[in-house]
Design a protein around this motif. Structure first.
Motif, PDB file in Angstrom:
ATOM      1  N   ASN A  57       0.824  -1.209   0.000  1.00 33.50           N
ATOM      2  CA  ASN A  57       0.000   0.000   0.000  1.00 33.50           C
ATOM      3  C   ASN A  57       0.862   1.265   0.000  1.00 33.50           C
ATOM      4  O   ASN A  57       0.548   2.252  -0.675  1.00 33.50           O
ATOM      5  CB  ASN A  57      -0.929   0.000   1.211  1.00 33.50           C
ATOM      6  N   TYR A  58       1.950   1.228   0.777  1.00 36.12           N
ATOM      7  CA  TYR A  58       2.857   2.377   0.824  1.00 36.12           C
ATOM      8  C   TYR A  58       3.493   2.603  -0.541  1.00 36.12           C
ATOM      9  O   TYR A  58       3.595   3.747  -1.022  1.00 36.12           O
ATOM     10  CB  TYR A  58       3.919   2.133   1.891  1.00 36.12           C
ATOM     11  N   LEU A  59       3.902   1.524  -1.193  1.00 34.59           N
ATOM     12  CA  LEU A  59       4.482   1.619  -2.531  1.00 34.59           C
ATOM     13  C   LEU A  59       3.472   2.182  -3.527  1.00 34.59           C
ATOM     14  O   LEU A  59       3.811   3.011  -4.380  1.00 34.59           O
ATOM     15  CB  LEU A  59       4.969   0.242  -2.987  1.00 34.59           C
ATOM     16  N   SER A  60       2.223   1.766  -3.412  1.00 29.31           N
ATOM     17  CA  SER A  60       1.179   2.262  -4.314  1.00 29.31           C
ATOM     18  C   SER A  60       0.967   3.765  -4.136  1.00 29.31           C
ATOM     19  O   SER A  60       0.791   4.496  -5.122  1.00 29.31           O
ATOM     20  CB  SER A  60      -0.137   1.515  -4.058  1.00 29.31           C
ATOM     21  N   ASP A  61       1.005   4.235  -2.889  1.00 27.29           N
ATOM     22  CA  ASP A  61       0.836   5.663  -2.640  1.00 27.29           C
ATOM     23  C   ASP A  61       2.015   6.467  -3.188  1.00 27.29           C
ATOM     24  O   ASP A  61       1.826   7.553  -3.764  1.00 27.29           O
ATOM     25  CB  ASP A  61       0.685   5.927  -1.143  1.00 27.29           C
ATOM     26  N   LEU A  62       3.232   5.961  -3.027  1.00 26.35           N
ATOM     27  CA  LEU A  62       4.393   6.653  -3.578  1.00 26.35           C
ATOM     28  C   LEU A  62       4.305   6.723  -5.100  1.00 26.35           C
ATOM     29  O   LEU A  62       4.618   7.750  -5.716  1.00 26.35           O
ATOM     30  CB  LEU A  62       5.687   5.929  -3.168  1.00 26.35           C
ATOM     31  N   TYR A  63       3.875   5.619  -5.708  1.00 27.84           N
ATOM     32  CA  TYR A  63       3.760   5.573  -7.162  1.00 27.84           C
ATOM     33  C   TYR A  63       2.683   6.542  -7.649  1.00 27.84           C
ATOM     34  O   TYR A  63       2.851   7.235  -8.652  1.00 27.84           O
ATOM     35  CB  TYR A  63       3.429   4.148  -7.612  1.00 27.84           C
ATOM     36  N   ARG A  64       1.566   6.607  -6.916  1.00 27.71           N
ATOM     37  CA  ARG A  64       0.461   7.496  -7.308  1.00 27.71           C
ATOM     38  C   ARG A  64       0.884   8.965  -7.211  1.00 27.71           C
ATOM     39  O   ARG A  64       0.551   9.776  -8.078  1.00 27.71           O
ATOM     40  CB  ARG A  64      -0.743   7.235  -6.401  1.00 27.71           C
ATOM     41  N   LEU A  65       1.640   9.301  -6.171  1.00 26.19           N
ATOM     42  CA  LEU A  65       2.082  10.681  -5.978  1.00 26.19           C
ATOM     43  C   LEU A  65       3.365  11.004  -6.724  1.00 26.19           C
ATOM     44  O   LEU A  65       3.767  12.168  -6.777  1.00 26.19           O
ATOM     45  CB  LEU A  65       2.279  10.952  -4.478  1.00 26.19           C
ATOM     46  N   ARG A  66       4.034   9.962  -7.287  1.00 25.14           N
ATOM     47  CA  ARG A  66       5.307  10.118  -8.006  1.00 25.14           C
ATOM     48  C   ARG A  66       6.361  10.750  -7.104  1.00 25.14           C
ATOM     49  O   ARG A  66       7.105  11.654  -7.498  1.00 25.14           O
ATOM     50  CB  ARG A  66       5.119  10.962  -9.263  1.00 25.14           C
ATOM     51  N   ILE A  67       6.427  10.256  -5.864  1.00 26.02           N
ATOM     52  CA  ILE A  67       7.403  10.740  -4.891  1.00 26.02           C
ATOM     53  C   ILE A  67       8.252   9.566  -4.425  1.00 26.02           C
ATOM     54  O   ILE A  67       7.726   8.484  -4.163  1.00 26.02           O
ATOM     55  CB  ILE A  67       6.705  11.390  -3.675  1.00 26.02           C
ATOM     56  N   LYS A  68       9.546   9.787  -4.290  1.00 26.92           N
ATOM     57  CA  LYS A  68      10.424   8.726  -3.825  1.00 26.92           C
ATOM     58  C   LYS A  68      10.415   8.654  -2.301  1.00 26.92           C
ATOM     59  O   LYS A  68      10.138   9.645  -1.607  1.00 26.92           O
ATOM     60  CB  LYS A  68      11.841   8.963  -4.334  1.00 26.92           C
ATOM     61  N   ASP A  69      10.744   7.471  -1.806  1.00 27.04           N
ATOM     62  CA  ASP A  69      10.721   7.233  -0.362  1.00 27.04           C
ATOM     63  C   ASP A  69      11.625   8.198   0.392  1.00 27.04           C
ATOM     64  O   ASP A  69      11.302   8.625   1.498  1.00 27.04           O
ATOM     65  CB  ASP A  69      11.132   5.783  -0.082  1.00 27.04           C
ATOM     66  N   ASP A  70      12.760   8.573  -0.213  1.00 27.54           N
ATOM     67  CA  ASP A  70      13.698   9.441   0.488  1.00 27.54           C
ATOM     68  C   ASP A  70      13.098  10.808   0.778  1.00 27.54           C
ATOM     69  O   ASP A  70      13.471  11.455   1.749  1.00 27.54           O
ATOM     70  CB  ASP A  70      14.977   9.600  -0.354  1.00 27.54           C
ATOM     71  N   ARG A  71      12.153  11.252  -0.059  1.00 28.42           N
ATOM     72  CA  ARG A  71      11.510  12.548   0.181  1.00 28.42           C
ATOM     73  C   ARG A  71      10.565  12.475   1.374  1.00 28.42           C
ATOM     74  O   ARG A  71      10.260  13.503   1.997  1.00 28.42           O
ATOM     75  CB  ARG A  71      10.741  12.989  -1.071  1.00 28.42           C
ATOM     76  N   ILE A  72      10.075  11.294   1.674  1.00 22.89           N
ATOM     77  CA  ILE A  72       9.236  11.115   2.865  1.00 22.89           C
ATOM     78  C   ILE A  72      10.115  11.006   4.105  1.00 22.89           C
ATOM     79  O   ILE A  72       9.793  11.536   5.169  1.00 22.89           O
ATOM     80  CB  ILE A  72       8.357   9.853   2.724  1.00 22.89           C
ATOM     81  N   ARG A  73      11.240  10.340   3.955  1.00 24.95           N
ATOM     82  CA  ARG A  73      12.146  10.145   5.096  1.00 24.95           C
ATOM     83  C   ARG A  73      12.735  11.459   5.588  1.00 24.95           C
ATOM     84  O   ARG A  73      12.882  11.680   6.795  1.00 24.95           O
ATOM     85  CB  ARG A  73      13.289   9.200   4.687  1.00 24.95           C
TER      86      ARG A  73
END
Length: 565
Positions: free
Chosen positions: A336-352
């Motif tokens: 689910n987390y991967l799907s949200d990142l893909y939908r928003l086109r944001i990489k995990d590092d930007r959340i971290r």
């Protein structure tokens, strides 16, 4: 001791040509285990996983140093021979041996008796023969069941030399891992495993008449060794989740070489494949000291340490049931987390690492300015690259229409390499011809300009991607980012618990892992302090940029996932 077959001039030319082309097409080619390759004169069968058609063979030819092996005798399907194409000439000129496949003939008959005799003769002469025991290249996430051809050849060769007490042959397994196999400037890892050695006196069970059980056992061993160095999963989804878990465990910026990155991803992948079962045989992950994978004893995670981390005490059924529930929940939450990142086109590092809006605006200006500057100075060279890109795109676009995706996508990289080479050579010589009075100068400066342009353009695209990602952060609401950040913190705690307590991975990856293979083939290990001191300079190096993200390709948008088919 046999001396091996002499190397034909065409083989030398092909190796030199495609070593250059492969280093252009793939951003980083890391070769591990060079010390495991038997030298010329020692009979050797090289077998690897087969996911990228002719590109796999070219990688092996260029990855094996000429100081180790005089040449590598390739095998290919017989339908590739006798055609008036560059690919056909390439295959035949390299001394490739044709193998007939039943499915290529209407009557289903394929007599390879003569072919097997040639292979055995080459091995007895001290050659290295390359085979792909999967039998065919396909675009799939899993390694196909291996055919028994390699084991049967070992048996035949040993049987023919049963009276020679000094005879010995090796089977050298190799794992090839593409980050994004068909995309320009992606990365690839080639890992040679310790060879399996056979002799009539040490392997009497393989001498004829042979019990076929031993043939199947050897084939199974080869499959296990090849699979131990690459991604092997029943679905692309599991690979995507493992590739997301890895940067959560070891965040962007960790000085981790490509070899260690692949092993960390594979460790998570094997755990996810277990469907909640406690992992018992994950690959040891090591902080390598050099690109050959010789390792650093202080950073190596041994199998014994992994077993100790998994625990040796007995567990109650309730504990096992809770583990299975935790694993299932973790996989679902990661998905689910991967799907949200893909939908928003944001990489995990930007959340971290959240950024204040003023900092985002400042970085956007810097990234866009740098991208425009690099693009501007790249224009002369891009004019030379345009025919190459157009020719390659047209050829691949038409090729994809020739069959179903699962049957043709594995040849995309091959087509890009071949058409890119031909069109690139045409541009080079045409430019030299059109500047005839200055030909002695343009003959050397044209490829140099094209290479520098490629490096500038690579940095320009990377800067523009960063600009686009930062701009998307402005459109995502603060409440959405806060929820994603909270979910990531929860995932981080659970993944670290899994990595350290269940899988035996280091508790502090940023302190343990050293970028041992960052320079690609032949790169040497260096201390973390030295990497910090020269990281930015190497990132913009003209020779090759140091990537912070091994999933990066030369695209205006991020390569988020494998292409499902």
């Amino acid at each position: 001791m046999p001396k091996g077959s002499p190397r034909p001039w065409s083989y030398y030319l092909i190796r030199l040509l495609f070593k250059f082309v492969l280093k252009i097409f793939y951003g980083t080619i890391v070769v591990e285990g060079i010390e495991n390759i038997p030298v010329t004169g020692q009979p050797c069968v090289v077998c690897a996983n087969h996911t990228n058609s002719l590109t796999d063979a070219l990688l092996l030819v260029t990855a094996i140093p000429s100081r180790k092996r005089n040449m590598l005798r390739l095998t290919a399907k017989s339908t590739q021979f006798g055609k008036r194409t560059f690919t056909s000439w390439l295959i035949e000129s390299a001394g490739t041996i044709p193998i007939k496949r039943r499915k290529d003939f209407a009557d289903g008959n394929a007599d390879n008796t003569e072919v097997m005799a040639k292979l055995i003769e080459a091995l007895e002469h001290g050659d290295a023969v390359c085979m792909f025991p999967e039998g065919a290249s396909r675009y799939h996430p899993t390694i196909a069941p291996l055919k028994t051809g390699v084991a049967r050849i070992v048996s035949d060769v040993l049987s023919r030399n049963r009276d020679n007490p000094e005879f010995e042959m090796s089977v050298l397994t190799c794992s090839i891992t593409y980050m994004n196999r068909q995309h320009f400037r992606s990365d690839v890892l080639v890992t040679f495993h310790p060879p399996l050695k056979f002799a009539p006196k040490t392997s009497p069970e393989l001498l004829s008449p042979v019990d076929y059980t031993h043939i199947r056992t050897l084939t199974s061993d080869l499959h296990a060794q090849i699979a131990s160095g690459t991604f092997d999963a029943p679905s692309w989804e599991l690979i995507r989740m493992a590739r997301l878990a890895a940067p959560i465990y070891a965040p962007l910026g960790t000085s981790m070489g490509l070899g260690d990155y692949v092993r960390v991803v594979r460790t998570f992948l094997e755990a996810f494949k277990a469907e909640g079962a406690r992992p018992t045989s994950t690959s040891p992950v090591r902080a390598t000291g050099d690109a050959n994978g010789t390792g650093n004893e202080n950073g190596r995670i041994s199998e014994t340490q992994g077993e100790e981390a998994n625990g040796s005490g007995s567990r109650s059924p309730a504990d096992e049931a809770q583990d299975e529930e935790d694993w299932a929940t973790l996989k679902e939450d990661l998905k689910n987390y991967l799907s949200d990142l893909y939908r928003l086109r944001i990489k995990d590092d930007r959340i971290r690492r959240p950024l204040p809006r003023p900092v985002i605006f400042y970085r956007m200006i810097i990234r866009l300015t740098w991208a425009i500057f690099l693009l501007s100075i790249s224009i002369p060279g891009l004019i030379l690259w345009t025919p190459v890109g157009a020719t390659t795109y047209y050829a691949v676009h038409n090729f994809k229409k020739t069959g179903p995706s699962w049957d043709v996508w594995d040849e995309v990289a091959q087509y890009k390499l071949v058409y890119g080479l031909l069109s690139g050579l045409a541009v080079w010589f045409l430019t030299t011809l059109l500047t005839l009075p200055l030909a002695p100068i343009t003959f050397f400066t044209t490829p140099l300009l094209m290479w520098i342009t490629l490096r500038w353009f690579e940095d320009a695209v990377s800067s523009f991607r960063a600009f686009a990602t930062l701009s998307r952060l402005l459109w995502v609401g603060k409440s959405t980012l806060a929820r994603l950040r909270e979910r990531r913190r929860d995932l981080y705690v659970r993944i670290m618990d899994l990595a350290v307590n269940e899988l035996g991975l280091p508790a502090d990856p940023e302190a343990v892992f050293v970028d041992g293979d960052g320079d690609g083939e032949g790169g040497r290990g260096r201390t973390k302090g030295r990497m910090k001191g020269r990281g930015k300079r190497q990132y913009f190096s003209v020779r090759r940029r140091r990537k912070r993200d091994w999933n990066e390709t030369l695209r205006l948008y991020e390569q988020w996932e494998y292409d499902d088919i």
